[in-house]
Design a protein around this motif. Structure first.
Motif, PDB file in Angstrom:
ATOM      1  N   LYS A   1       1.122  -1.386  -0.151  1.00  0.00           N
ATOM      2  CA  LYS A   1       0.314   0.140  -0.304  1.00  0.00           C
ATOM      3  C   LYS A   1       1.149   1.121   0.039  1.00  0.00           C
ATOM      4  O   LYS A   1       0.544   2.390  -0.790  1.00  0.00           O
ATOM      5  CB  LYS A   1      -0.971  -0.232   1.472  1.00  0.00           C
ATOM      6  CG  LYS A   1      -1.688  -0.746   1.104  1.00  0.00           C
ATOM      7  CD  LYS A   1      -3.318  -0.882   2.601  1.00  0.00           C
ATOM      8  CE  LYS A   1      -3.832  -1.807   2.084  1.00  0.00           C
ATOM      9  NZ  LYS A   1      -5.193  -2.158   3.588  1.00  0.00           N
ATOM     10  N   TRP A   2       1.766   1.075   1.158  1.00  0.00           N
ATOM     11  CA  TRP A   2       3.190   2.814   1.003  1.00  0.00           C
ATOM     12  C   TRP A   2       3.784   2.927  -0.064  1.00  0.00           C
ATOM     13  O   TRP A   2       4.102   4.393  -0.471  1.00  0.00           O
ATOM     14  CB  TRP A   2       3.791   1.965   1.599  1.00  0.00           C
ATOM     15  CG  TRP A   2       5.221   2.885   1.962  1.00  0.00           C
ATOM     16  CD1 TRP A   2       4.601   4.723   2.632  1.00  0.00           C
ATOM     17  CD2 TRP A   2       6.520   3.264   2.295  1.00  0.00           C
ATOM     18  NE1 TRP A   2       5.623   5.798   2.775  1.00  0.00           N
ATOM     19  CE2 TRP A   2       7.023   4.741   2.253  1.00  0.00           C
ATOM     20  CE3 TRP A   2       6.920   2.205   1.749  1.00  0.00           C
ATOM     21  CZ2 TRP A   2       7.977   4.706   2.303  1.00  0.00           C
ATOM     22  CZ3 TRP A   2       8.348   2.613   1.454  1.00  0.00           C
ATOM     23  CH2 TRP A   2       8.685   3.946   1.819  1.00  0.00           C
ATOM     24  N   VAL A   3       3.331   1.720  -1.066  1.00  0.00           N
ATOM     25  CA  VAL A   3       4.342   1.655  -2.347  1.00  0.00           C
ATOM     26  C   VAL A   3       3.823   2.303  -3.318  1.00  0.00           C
ATOM     27  O   VAL A   3       4.082   2.859  -3.934  1.00  0.00           O
ATOM     28  CB  VAL A   3       5.669   0.639  -2.547  1.00  0.00           C
ATOM     29  CG1 VAL A   3       5.646   0.768  -4.051  1.00  0.00           C
ATOM     30  CG2 VAL A   3       6.273   0.421  -1.663  1.00  0.00           C
ATOM     31  N   ALA A   4       2.432   1.580  -3.952  1.00  0.00           N
ATOM     32  CA  ALA A   4       1.378   1.499  -5.074  1.00  0.00           C
ATOM     33  C   ALA A   4       1.369   3.607  -4.599  1.00  0.00           C
ATOM     34  O   ALA A   4       0.218   3.855  -5.649  1.00  0.00           O
ATOM     35  CB  ALA A   4       0.411   1.055  -3.958  1.00  0.00           C
ATOM     36  N   ARG A   5       1.141   4.235  -3.432  1.00  0.00           N
ATOM     37  CA  ARG A   5       1.007   5.632  -2.991  1.00  0.00           C
ATOM     38  C   ARG A   5       1.420   6.313  -3.774  1.00  0.00           C
ATOM     39  O   ARG A   5       0.861   7.203  -4.712  1.00  0.00           O
ATOM     40  CB  ARG A   5       0.994   5.689  -2.014  1.00  0.00           C
ATOM     41  CG  ARG A   5       0.401   7.426  -1.154  1.00  0.00           C
ATOM     42  CD  ARG A   5       0.971   7.701   0.192  1.00  0.00           C
ATOM     43  NE  ARG A   5      -0.217   7.118   0.722  1.00  0.00           N
ATOM     44  CZ  ARG A   5      -1.614   7.463   1.235  1.00  0.00           C
ATOM     45  NH1 ARG A   5      -1.921   8.508   1.119  1.00  0.00           N
ATOM     46  NH2 ARG A   5      -2.076   6.713   2.195  1.00  0.00           N
ATOM     47  N   TYR A   6       2.745   6.033  -4.296  1.00  0.00           N
ATOM     48  CA  TYR A   6       4.138   6.316  -4.749  1.00  0.00           C
ATOM     49  C   TYR A   6       3.642   6.788  -5.844  1.00  0.00           C
ATOM     50  O   TYR A   6       4.410   7.457  -7.634  1.00  0.00           O
ATOM     51  CB  TYR A   6       5.329   6.387  -4.571  1.00  0.00           C
ATOM     52  CG  TYR A   6       5.717   6.436  -3.547  1.00  0.00           C
ATOM     53  CD1 TYR A   6       6.064   6.378  -2.295  1.00  0.00           C
ATOM     54  CD2 TYR A   6       6.314   7.858  -3.517  1.00  0.00           C
ATOM     55  CE1 TYR A   6       6.286   6.766  -0.678  1.00  0.00           C
ATOM     56  CE2 TYR A   6       6.818   8.997  -2.057  1.00  0.00           C
ATOM     57  CZ  TYR A   6       6.697   8.008  -1.322  1.00  0.00           C
ATOM     58  OH  TYR A   6       6.888   8.501   0.551  1.00  0.00           O
ATOM     59  N   GLY A   7       2.881   5.504  -7.106  1.00  0.00           N
ATOM     60  CA  GLY A   7       2.531   5.665  -8.022  1.00  0.00           C
ATOM     61  C   GLY A   7       3.485   5.457  -9.268  1.00  0.00           C
ATOM     62  O   GLY A   7       4.489   4.595  -9.235  1.00  0.00           O
ATOM     63  N   VAL A   8       3.653   5.686 -10.315  1.00  0.00           N
ATOM     64  CA  VAL A   8       4.955   5.864 -10.843  1.00  0.00           C
ATOM     65  C   VAL A   8       6.012   5.681 -10.426  1.00  0.00           C
ATOM     66  O   VAL A   8       7.388   6.159 -11.294  1.00  0.00           O
ATOM     67  CB  VAL A   8       4.331   6.282 -12.472  1.00  0.00           C
ATOM     68  CG1 VAL A   8       3.434   6.148 -13.322  1.00  0.00           C
ATOM     69  CG2 VAL A   8       4.200   8.279 -12.187  1.00  0.00           C
TER      70      VAL A   8
ATOM     71  N   ALA B   1       7.368   5.511  -7.851  1.00  0.00           N
ATOM     72  CA  ALA B   1       8.072   4.385  -7.431  1.00  0.00           C
ATOM     73  C   ALA B   1       8.097   3.520  -7.762  1.00  0.00           C
ATOM     74  O   ALA B   1       6.637   2.813  -8.558  1.00  0.00           O
ATOM     75  CB  ALA B   1       7.571   4.052  -5.810  1.00  0.00           C
ATOM     76  N   GLU B   2       9.155   1.971  -7.687  1.00  0.00           N
ATOM     77  CA  GLU B   2       9.047   0.688  -8.246  1.00  0.00           C
ATOM     78  C   GLU B   2       9.828   0.023  -6.913  1.00  0.00           C
ATOM     79  O   GLU B   2      10.636  -0.728  -6.727  1.00  0.00           O
ATOM     80  CB  GLU B   2       9.592   0.706  -9.464  1.00  0.00           C
ATOM     81  CG  GLU B   2      10.083  -1.131 -10.169  1.00  0.00           C
ATOM     82  CD  GLU B   2      10.724  -0.991 -11.023  1.00  0.00           C
ATOM     83  OE1 GLU B   2      11.403  -0.038 -11.688  1.00  0.00           O
ATOM     84  OE2 GLU B   2      11.240  -2.272 -11.752  1.00  0.00           O
ATOM     85  N   LEU B   3       9.138  -1.580  -6.843  1.00  0.00           N
ATOM     86  CA  LEU B   3       9.962  -2.178  -5.593  1.00  0.00           C
ATOM     87  C   LEU B   3      10.497  -3.447  -6.652  1.00  0.00           C
ATOM     88  O   LEU B   3       9.619  -3.516  -7.366  1.00  0.00           O
ATOM     89  CB  LEU B   3       8.402  -3.132  -4.942  1.00  0.00           C
ATOM     90  CG  LEU B   3       8.780  -3.183  -4.131  1.00  0.00           C
ATOM     91  CD1 LEU B   3       7.980  -3.047  -2.308  1.00  0.00           C
ATOM     92  CD2 LEU B   3       9.467  -5.665  -4.434  1.00  0.00           C
ATOM     93  N   LEU B   4      11.659  -2.793  -6.666  1.00  0.00           N
ATOM     94  CA  LEU B   4      12.157  -4.026  -7.113  1.00  0.00           C
ATOM     95  C   LEU B   4      12.876  -5.959  -6.473  1.00  0.00           C
ATOM     96  O   LEU B   4      12.510  -6.394  -7.087  1.00  0.00           O
ATOM     97  CB  LEU B   4      14.050  -3.069  -7.217  1.00  0.00           C
ATOM     98  CG  LEU B   4      14.032  -1.817  -7.902  1.00  0.00           C
ATOM     99  CD1 LEU B   4      15.134  -1.543  -7.690  1.00  0.00           C
ATOM    100  CD2 LEU B   4      13.821  -2.100  -8.976  1.00  0.00           C
TER     101      LEU B   4
END
Lengths: 334, 335
Positions: A303-310, A312-315
Motif C-alpha cells: 500500500k505504501w509503495v502503491a501510493r507513489y504510483g509511477v 516508485a518501483e519495488l525491485l
C-alpha cells in the motif's frame, strides 16, 4: 446578620488568611471574618469552618495548621510559596511559542483546552511580551495545540488518560478494534501517550493479553474508568518510540523481509533526506535512487509503495513485486 | 458566577491576578485569557468580589473592582496579586501541547520549547510536581521522520522579515518537482504536518504548500507586505487552498471489506452507507493527482462511480505504474 453565599465566605476566609502576617486561629476568624460573624451556634460555626477548610484544600490551597510559630502564635496559614506562582521570565522566542499556542486555541470547549487556556494565562502573566506578540508576527504562525486536533480527540478521554499515565493508575474502557471490527472491554496499565500524524495514542500493558499495545484514542467507545487498584511499574526497557510513529510495514510481529524500492528523481530526495533507523539509500545517476528497508507486514508495504504510483518501483523481494503488479492490475480492471 | 462555591473561587483566583498584572485590561481580553465568559465578568464578578476583603472591612479593606466601559481595574487586592501555581491538569495540558515540538537539535523554535517545558514543571504545585515530571517523561510525540525543522525555521524567518522565498517544491497537484517563488504569509501546523500559506507572484494566487514537500528553499532580498486582512486561521480551518478551476465531484465506492478502514482513513466530505456493507465516499477537488495517490493504495477495493474522466485518469496512472513491472497490457485511455 444574614448568612452570606458560600463563595463570598470562602473568598473572605482566603483573603483573611493570605493577608495575615502570622497564623490565624479559629478564634480570630470567628466573629471577625465575614461569613463567620452571624448568629450560628459555636458547633455549627466549627462545622462550617471544617467544610470550608476542605473546600479550600480541594482547590489546591496549601492550608496548614501551625501549632506554634516563632512568636508563640498558633493557628492556620496558607503557605504562599507553595500556592502562588513566582515570577516567570519568558524569552522572546518562548513568548512567540506561547502566543502562537494561545492563538491556536479553537475556543470550542473541551476540558483539556480549558486547562491549556488557563495554563497559558498563568505562565504568561509576567510577560506583556506575549500580549504584544499576538498583534504581530505571531499572528501568522499558527500552531495546532494538538490536544484539540479533532472532534474525537477532545474530551475527558484524553484528560483521563493523561492523568492515569502521570499517576500510574490502571484504567478500563471499551475499545473498537478496527481490524477485527469488534468492540470489547480492555483493562490497561498505561505506560505513555504519543501523538503522531494528528492522532493521540495510549500505550500500555493490556492486562488480558499480557502484552504492550497501542490504542488510538479516537477508537475508545466508552467513558474511561480509573481503577482503584495497586501500583504497577513501567518496565525499564519501555520506549514510546517503539509503539507510536512506527511505519505501518513494521507494525506486525513476524518474519522480516528485506525490500528494495527505486524512487524517481522527483521524490527520491524525500526518502534519502529522511531515512529511518535500519534504512539505507543509494543514489543513482539522474537523481533517483534505491531505498532498502526491512518489513514485517508486506501488505502494508504494498500500500505504501502503491501510493507513489509511477514514482516508485519495488525491485525485490519477487513475491511482493508480483503482489504489486496484481494490485495495480486490479485498479486498471475496476 | 456559574458553578458551585469552589468553582467560583477558582474562577476568581484566575481572573484577579490577570487584572492586577494588566490594570485597565479589556473585558474581551480578560475573557479570552481566563476562559470565563464576558457576561460573567461584567455582571457576576464585581457583585461577588466587591463584597470581599479583610477585617475590619473598612473601605480600604474591601476589594475594589471597577469596570469602566470595557476596561477592568482593581484595588486593595494585593493578596491575590500572583496567579496560583499550575494544577496537574493545567501542567499536563500545556506540556502535551509543547511535547510535540521538542526536537533534538535545531527545530522550528530552537530551544524555546525545551526551556518552556522546564518552566512548566517548575510552575506546578509541589504536591503534584512528581506526577507532572512523570507525565512529561511519558507523554510525547515521536518526531516524525522528515520533520522539516530547517525548512519551517526558514519559513518562520521569511514571515517575520517579509522577504520572498525561492524554493523547489514537489506538487501533488501535478506530480512534478518545480522551482517557484513564494511570498510567505503564514505557517500552521496540523495533523503532524507543517504548512506554509503564501502568495505565488507568477500566478497571483495565494496557495498552500506542505513543508515536507519543499526540497530546497532560500531567502531572497525581495520584500513584500502581508495583507492586513490575512488570517492564517482560515486556512487551517478550511484546509489547503484548491487550485483554480471548478472542483470535480468524485464518488468512490469502497467494498464491504475495506469500508470501515476507509471511514477512518480516507479524506471524504460525505459518506453513504449501502445495505451490502459498502460505502460511497464523495470528494470535491480539482487536485486529481493527489486523489489518485490517495486511492492507489486501496487497489481493487475501490471503484469509481463518477465521473468517467476520473475513472480513466485513475486507471491510466495505475497502468503507468504497472508498466514499471513489465506489464504493458493496460492501454491508456481505454476506459
Amino acid at each position: 446578620m444574614t448568612v452570606i453565599p458560600r463563595e463570598e465566605r470562602l473568598l473572605n476566609l482566603l483573603s483573611a488568611l493570605l493577608a495575615s502576617s502570622g497564623p490565624l486561629s479559629f478564634g480570630a476568624i470567628r466573629g471577625h471574618v465575614a461569613g463567620y460573624d452571624d448568629r450560628a451556634s459555636a458547633e455549627a460555626m466549627e462545622k462550617r469552618f471544617d467544610r470550608d477548610k476542605s473546600a479550600l484544600r480541594k482547590l489546591g490551597v496549601p492550608l496548614e495548621f501551625v501549632p506554634e510559630d516563632g512568636e508563640g502564635r498558633s493557628g492556620y496559614r496558607v503557605a504562599r510559596e507553595r500556592f502562588f506562582l513566582e515570577e516567570i521570565r519568558i524569552s522572546t522566542e518562548e513568548g512567540i511559542v506561547l502566543a502562537a499556542l494561545q492563538k491556536g486555541l479553537a475556543g470550542d470547549g473541551g476540558p483539556m483546552e480549558e486547562s491549556l487556556g488557563s495554563a497559558l494565562a498563568k505562565i504568561g502573566v509576567d510577560s506583556p511580551l506575549c500580549a504584544a506578540l499576538r498583534e504581530s508576527v505571531a499572528e501568522q504562525q499558527l500552531l495546532d495545540p494538538r490536544i484539540t486536533a479533532s472532534d474525537r480527540e477532545v474530551g475527558d478521554e484524553l484528560a483521563t488518560f493523561a492523568l492515569a499515565v502521570a499517576g500510574l493508575r490502571p484504567i478500563r474502557f471499551r475499545y473498537y478494534a478496527l481490524g477485527r471490527d469488534e468492540t470489547g472491554e480492555r483493562v490497561v496499565h498505561p505506560y505513555g501517550m504519543g501523538y503522531f500524524k494528528g492522532r493521540w495514542y495510549l500505550v500500555g500493558l493490556d492486562r488480558a493479553k499480557g502484552e504492550v499495545r497501542s490504542f488510538r484514542v479516537s477508537r475508545i467507545r466508552s467513558e474511561v474508568e480509573v481503577l482503584e487498584e495497586g501500583d504497577y511499574r513501567i518496565p525499564d526497557d519501555f520506549s514510546l518510540r517503539k509503539h507510536v510513529g512506527v511505519p505501518s510495514w513494521e507494525l506486525r510481529a513476524g518474519p522480516a523481509v528485506t525490500a528494495r524500492i527505486r524512487f524517481s528523481p522527483e521524490v527520491a530526495w524525500m526518502l534519502s533526506e529522511n531515512l529511518r533507523s535500519g534504512q539505507t539509500f543509494v543514489e543513482e545517476p539522474g537523481g533517483g535512487g534505491v531505498l532498502t528497508l526491512t518489513a514485517t507486514d508486506t501488505e502494508a508495504l504494498v500500500k505504501w509503495v502503491a501510493r507513489y504510483g509511477v514514482h516508485a518501483e519495488l525491485l525485490e523481494p519477487a513475491e511482493v513485486r508480483e503482489r504489486l503488479t496484481r494490485h495495480f492490475r486490479e485498479v486498471c480492471e475496476r | 458566577m456559574k458553578g458551585g462555591g469552589v468553582e467560583v473561587l477558582r474562577k476568581v483566583l484566575r481572573i484577579l491576578p490577570l487584572v492586577q498584572g494588566n490594570q485597565g485590561i479589556r473585558v474581551s481580553e480578560l475573557a479570552r485569557q481566563s476562559g470565563i465568559p464576558e457576561e460573567e465578568i461584567m455582571t457576576d464578578l464585581p457583585a461577588l468580589v466587591n463584597l470581599c476583603g479583610v477585617p475590619p472591612y473598612s473601605p480600604m479593606d474591601l476589594v475594589d473592582l471597577e469596570i469602566e466601559g470595557d476596561r477592568v481595574k482593581i484595588r486593595f487586592a494585593d493578596q491575590f496579586k500572583r496567579p496560583v501555581r499550575l494544577t496537574l491538569r493545567e501542567a499536563i495540558a500545556l506540556d502535551m501541547a509543547l511535547a510535540g515540538w521538542e526536537e533534538r537539535g535545531e527545530g522550528p523554535f530552537g530551544r524555546a520549547v525545551s526551556s518552556l517545558r522546564k518552566k512548566v514543571r517548575d510552575a506546578v504545585a509541589p504536591e503534584v510536581a512528581d506526577e507532572v515530571s512523570r507525565a512529561g517523561a511519558r507523554i510525547g510525540a515521536p518526531a516524525d521522520v522528515g520533520q522539516p525543522g530547517r525548512i519551517v525555521s526558514l519559513m518562520k524567518e521569511a514571515v517575520g522579515r517579509q522577504v520572498a522565498v525561492r524554493m523547489e517544491y514537489f506538487s501533488r497537484n501535478s506530480g512534478r518537482l518545480s522551482e517557484r517563488e513564494v511570498h510567505p504569509y503564514g505557517i500552521y501546523e496540523q495533523g503532524g504536518h507543517w504548512f506554509l500559506v503564501g502568495l505565488e507572484p507568477v500566478s497571483g494566487l495565494v496557495k498552500t504548500f506542505r513543508a515536507d514537500r519543499v526540497r530546497m528553499a532560500t531567502l531572497t532580498a525581495r520584500d513584500y507586505e502581508i495583507p492586513l486582512d490575512f488570517d492564517v486561521g482560515r486556512y487551517r480551518r478550511e484546509g489547503p487552498v484548491e487550485p483554480e478551476g471548478e472542483a470535480l465531484e468524485v464518488k468512490v465506492r469502497f467494498d464491504p471489506e475495506s469500508a470501515r478502514f476507509a471511514r477512518e482513513e480516507f479524506p471524504a466530505s460525505e459518506w453513504e452507507e449501502h445495505p451490502d456493507g459498502s460505502v460511497v465516499a464523495t470528494v470535491k477537488t480539482n487536485r486529481t493527482f493527489w486523489l489518485v495517490s490517495e486511492l492507489l493504495p486501496w487497489g481493487g477495493h475501490v471503484s469509481i462511480r463518477s465521473p468517467d474522466s476520473f475513472r480513466v485518469e485513475l486507471a491510466d496512472q495505475a497502468g503507468a505504474a504497472l508498466a514499471l513491472y513489465g506489464d504493458k497490457g493496460y492501454q491508456a485511455n481505454s476506459g
